[in-house]
Enzyme design. Structure first.
Site, PDB file in Angstrom:
ATOM      1  N   PHE A 124     -43.729   2.346  23.177  1.00 44.91           N
ATOM      2  CA  PHE A 124     -43.304   2.128  24.560  1.00 44.91           C
ATOM      3  C   PHE A 124     -42.470   3.331  25.011  1.00 44.91           C
ATOM      4  O   PHE A 124     -41.506   3.711  24.333  1.00 44.91           O
ATOM      5  CB  PHE A 124     -42.490   0.839  24.640  1.00 44.91           C
ATOM      6  CG  PHE A 124     -42.291   0.338  26.030  1.00 44.91           C
ATOM      7  CD1 PHE A 124     -43.376   0.105  26.861  1.00 44.91           C
ATOM      8  CD2 PHE A 124     -41.021   0.096  26.524  1.00 44.91           C
ATOM      9  CE1 PHE A 124     -43.197  -0.364  28.152  1.00 44.91           C
ATOM     10  CE2 PHE A 124     -40.835  -0.375  27.813  1.00 44.91           C
ATOM     11  CZ  PHE A 124     -41.926  -0.603  28.634  1.00 44.91           C
ATOM     12  N   ASP A 195     -38.892  -2.904  17.533  1.00 46.34           N
ATOM     13  CA  ASP A 195     -38.739  -3.416  18.892  1.00 46.34           C
ATOM     14  C   ASP A 195     -39.647  -4.636  19.034  1.00 46.34           C
ATOM     15  O   ASP A 195     -40.878  -4.519  18.914  1.00 46.34           O
ATOM     16  CB  ASP A 195     -39.115  -2.323  19.911  1.00 46.34           C
ATOM     17  CG  ASP A 195     -38.897  -2.778  21.352  1.00 46.34           C
ATOM     18  OD1 ASP A 195     -38.854  -4.003  21.607  1.00 46.34           O
ATOM     19  OD2 ASP A 195     -38.789  -1.895  22.230  1.00 46.34           O
ATOM     20  N   TYR A 220     -36.571 -10.880  29.042  1.00 41.76           N
ATOM     21  CA  TYR A 220     -37.261 -11.327  30.262  1.00 41.76           C
ATOM     22  C   TYR A 220     -38.771 -11.398  30.146  1.00 41.76           C
ATOM     23  O   TYR A 220     -39.438 -11.652  31.134  1.00 41.76           O
ATOM     24  CB  TYR A 220     -36.864 -10.473  31.472  1.00 41.76           C
ATOM     25  CG  TYR A 220     -36.983  -8.973  31.323  1.00 41.76           C
ATOM     26  CD1 TYR A 220     -38.199  -8.339  31.498  1.00 41.76           C
ATOM     27  CD2 TYR A 220     -35.872  -8.202  31.047  1.00 41.76           C
ATOM     28  CE1 TYR A 220     -38.293  -6.969  31.375  1.00 41.76           C
ATOM     29  CE2 TYR A 220     -35.951  -6.824  30.930  1.00 41.76           C
ATOM     30  CZ  TYR A 220     -37.171  -6.211  31.100  1.00 41.76           C
ATOM     31  OH  TYR A 220     -37.271  -4.858  30.992  1.00 41.76           O
ATOM     32  N   LYS A 221     -39.276 -11.186  28.941  1.00 40.26           N
ATOM     33  CA  LYS A 221     -40.724 -11.331  28.762  1.00 40.26           C
ATOM     34  C   LYS A 221     -41.016 -12.736  28.227  1.00 40.26           C
ATOM     35  O   LYS A 221     -40.875 -13.710  28.956  1.00 40.26           O
ATOM     36  CB  LYS A 221     -41.233 -10.210  27.851  1.00 40.26           C
ATOM     37  CG  LYS A 221     -40.962  -8.810  28.435  1.00 40.26           C
ATOM     38  CD  LYS A 221     -41.512  -7.699  27.527  1.00 40.26           C
ATOM     39  CE  LYS A 221     -41.026  -6.323  27.946  1.00 40.26           C
ATOM     40  NZ  LYS A 221     -41.673  -5.826  29.169  1.00 40.26           N
ATOM     41  N   ARG A 369     -54.204  -5.397  32.058  1.00 38.82           N
ATOM     42  CA  ARG A 369     -53.500  -6.033  30.946  1.00 38.82           C
ATOM     43  C   ARG A 369     -53.187  -7.483  31.295  1.00 38.82           C
ATOM     44  O   ARG A 369     -52.683  -7.778  32.383  1.00 38.82           O
ATOM     45  CB  ARG A 369     -52.188  -5.266  30.682  1.00 38.82           C
ATOM     46  CG  ARG A 369     -51.477  -5.695  29.426  1.00 38.82           C
ATOM     47  CD  ARG A 369     -50.185  -4.926  29.234  1.00 38.82           C
ATOM     48  NE  ARG A 369     -49.122  -5.453  30.087  1.00 38.82           N
ATOM     49  CZ  ARG A 369     -47.824  -5.193  29.923  1.00 38.82           C
ATOM     50  NH1 ARG A 369     -47.432  -4.377  28.960  1.00 38.82           N
ATOM     51  NH2 ARG A 369     -46.929  -5.707  30.729  1.00 38.82           N
TER      52      ARG A 369
END
Lengths: 410, 410
Positions: A124, A195, A220-221, A369
């Site tokens: 990422f 991560d 927040y995912k 995605r």
């Protein structure tokens, strides 16, 4: 295959009752829960209570009376149960990026003389930026070495302080083997940072079992903590009380309320806390985490795999010849809870799909995605999403001018 | 002097209508607004709307539709108007401590060869901790030089990269002369960083006029943004696009949505943003800031000075011989919006006072600290607070056992 078959699956889904604990807008399928998870029903009332009663009425006394001061560790201990960590190994604080900076700096200090941070070139980007910023700040030949995924093991050497990886590739959804790569890092004398932003809350993680050294992750995912929710950081108990993370904040002090002039690091996980946390944001995150704790992690994983399997199969059957190609590993054991398809005009296709109420993500250069949060995505949502995708592609709806224009955020 | 005289002052107070915009619990006087500001009436509804409508219904599309992405700069521009900064010089992000780390690192990079950070030994401990952490991280003889307040000018020399100060002393309320000390730093070839946590929203600040280089500040004190609200950071426009702050986060990238592998710093103030902000916390902060913008800064300062003058005079008149001694400068031009008195048993006295509904702070070793937020503290509150203090002292109510026990947070 018909829609009815998917409805039948939902009727026997053991996680179905948990879906009712979310406020889901009618006509919308959130296949972007890996970017922003949906809203638990209880969150608004909880945050209102925190605002009106705890802040408004009890003011500063709430730090004790409502245990605001204990929240980073309390919510951290809850997240620990989702990621294979023990109590006292996880704390909620700051953001994923800031937490990465802390643990990266600690690993460099724990491996003096070793100057390389090794990572996947497809990691990422924010994680890579933070590592780049740290190496530039330190100077002294510190480097960030980026290699293709398949070369990671070979890139570990006598100069390597730490292997830094995101467990699930944010573009393709490919899942790293945490235990094997951690063991490879250790064999090279290096440490491993994971991560978990695209894993925590979506599939079982076993940090302690994999002998991981440090981990970070996003609120927040899949944890459904709300936009910009605070993040978490894990430090294996065996590393506590050793090198202190370098962002010496008052809440990481051994005795924060002494207001002493010099810093004395707390010995446990609290040393990773820097600043006074946002209590509003922490309360919202706790609601999301509490919901996840009601689900079994193996049930979550089983449903997630069933959803992604069905999505791949349906897209390949119903959208054949419409320009899509699978970018995600076909083996369900080798992917997280997302599926990506490449398409030449993926940006416009995604905009058209969002206009139809199916929210996914465009990821440069050419990916559509789709994230499948097993807590609230139904089997029938898979069917409906594929039908919408098929319609957008078959009718060339994506060619409409309004879907071509790039907004500030995609 | 009688209570009626204070009631009369409140009737002619031009700021009185703004007090009605706060939800203030009956029977409580919050003289701790410099630790946690009170709750604006509009905040709960605003945050509920953000949660239920923006997050719950519009999901990820809110980053554009409700301009979540623009909030750090929009709220930053509003705060700029309170601190004498221009549009584009302030952004809301992370915490005061994290922001201090960023600007400290930038100043060290801008003054290569200079190794000293100079500060007041009485500066807020967290600020000192962050500087200590940075110097230890960098090694190479970087040092934090702490001196008594009156020696600050002499401590600036050819080795000084930056003078780092909090404008208002958190214990005594003493106010530094920002323009003069900034000029002294510049004369020594150094830069100046100002922590405005105890100033912003309480008195006028003129960062641009003082030629300050960088500033940071807190959202949950006089800005009334709620517990752990996000903080702000100021970088003078003349320093933009020079040294990049080292916490390379994705939102500080020149093109965040490219997801490029390498970091390319944004040229403006946005480079200081690291992570996805908590939108709930930012929305709450914006409500607090919007209220302040309805007040004139000179009216705020005038009322603040009147309140602290009256408090000192009343305490010294009504509590004479009860063991209190003033720890705050007697000249109103030389203090912020707080008054501290020393007392041998200040911890217990403050607990007894809080039990009476007058919330102040204990600050080690022996201070009773009272903050006067001019937006919602009335003249009559000063009278009532002093009467409660007098009663606690005169009746020795503070000697009751329940007031002796130290809680986790005071």
């Amino acid at each position: 295959v018909q829609r009815e078959a998917f409805e039948a699956l939902d009727r026997s889904d053991p996680l179905a009752p948990l879906r009712d604990k979310f406020l889901l807008p009618p006509g919308v399928i959130n296949l972007d829960g890996n970017s922003l998870g949906s809203l638990p029903r209880s969150t608004a009332a909880r945050v209102s209570r925190v605002i009106e009663k705890e802040w408004g009425e009890d003011l500063i006394t709430s730090w004790n009376r409502h245990d605001w001061i204990g929240m980073p560790q309390r919510v951290g201990d809850k997240i620990a149960r989702l990621i294979g960590a023990g109590a006292g190994e996880v704390v909620v604080t700051e953001s994923t990026s800031i937490n990465l900076f802390k643990v990266l700096a600690v690993t460099l200090k724990m491996r003096p003389g070793r100057r390389a941070i090794v990572s996947d070139a497809e990691n990422f980007p924010t994680d890579l930026y933070m590592a780049e910023g740290l190496t530039k700040l330190l100077g002294q030949d510190y480097i960030l070495r980026l290699v293709p995924t398949h070369d990671l093991r070979h890139a570990l050497g006598a100069d390597t302080a730490v292997l830094m990886l995101t467990q699930v590739n944010f573009r393709t959804g490919a899942l790293h083997d945490m235990a094997a790569l951690t063991a490879a890092a250790h064999a090279a004398g290096a440490l491993a940072i994971w991560d978990l932003s695209h894993t925590a809350g979506a599939l079982p993680v076993d940090l302690d079992g994999a002998q991981a050294d440090f981990a970070i992750g996003c609120g927040y995912k899949y944890l459904n903590g709300g936009p910009g929710a605070p993040a978490f950081v894990y430090a294996a108990a065996r590393h506590h009380g050793q090198a202190a993370q370098p962002l010496y904040g008052w809440l990481g002090h051994d005795a924060p309320f002494e207001f002493a002039t010099g810093y004395r690091p707390a010995t446990g996980i609290r040393q990773y806390v820097v600043s006074t946390p946002s209590i509003l944001a922490l309360a919202a995150l706790e609601e999301g985490v509490d919901l996840l704790l009601q689900a079994g992690l193996s049930e979550l994983r089983a449903k997630s795999q069933a959803l992604t399997e069905a999505f791949i199969a349906l897209v390949e059957a119903r959208c054949a010849g419409l320009g899509l190609s699978l970018a995600t590993p076909r083996d369900p054991a080798r992917r997280g809870s997302q599926v990506s398809f490449a398409h030449e005009h993926s940006y416009a296709v995604m905009q058209a799909l969002i206009a139809r109420g199916v929210i996914g993500d465009f990821r440069a250069p050419d990916l559509l995605r789709f994230g499948f949060s097993p807590l609230y995505i139904r089997n029938v949502d898979v069917w409906d999403a594929v039908e919408a995708l098929r319609d957008v592609l078959a009718t060339s709806a994506w060619q409409r001018p309004e879907f071509q224009m790039r907004a500030a955020v995609t």
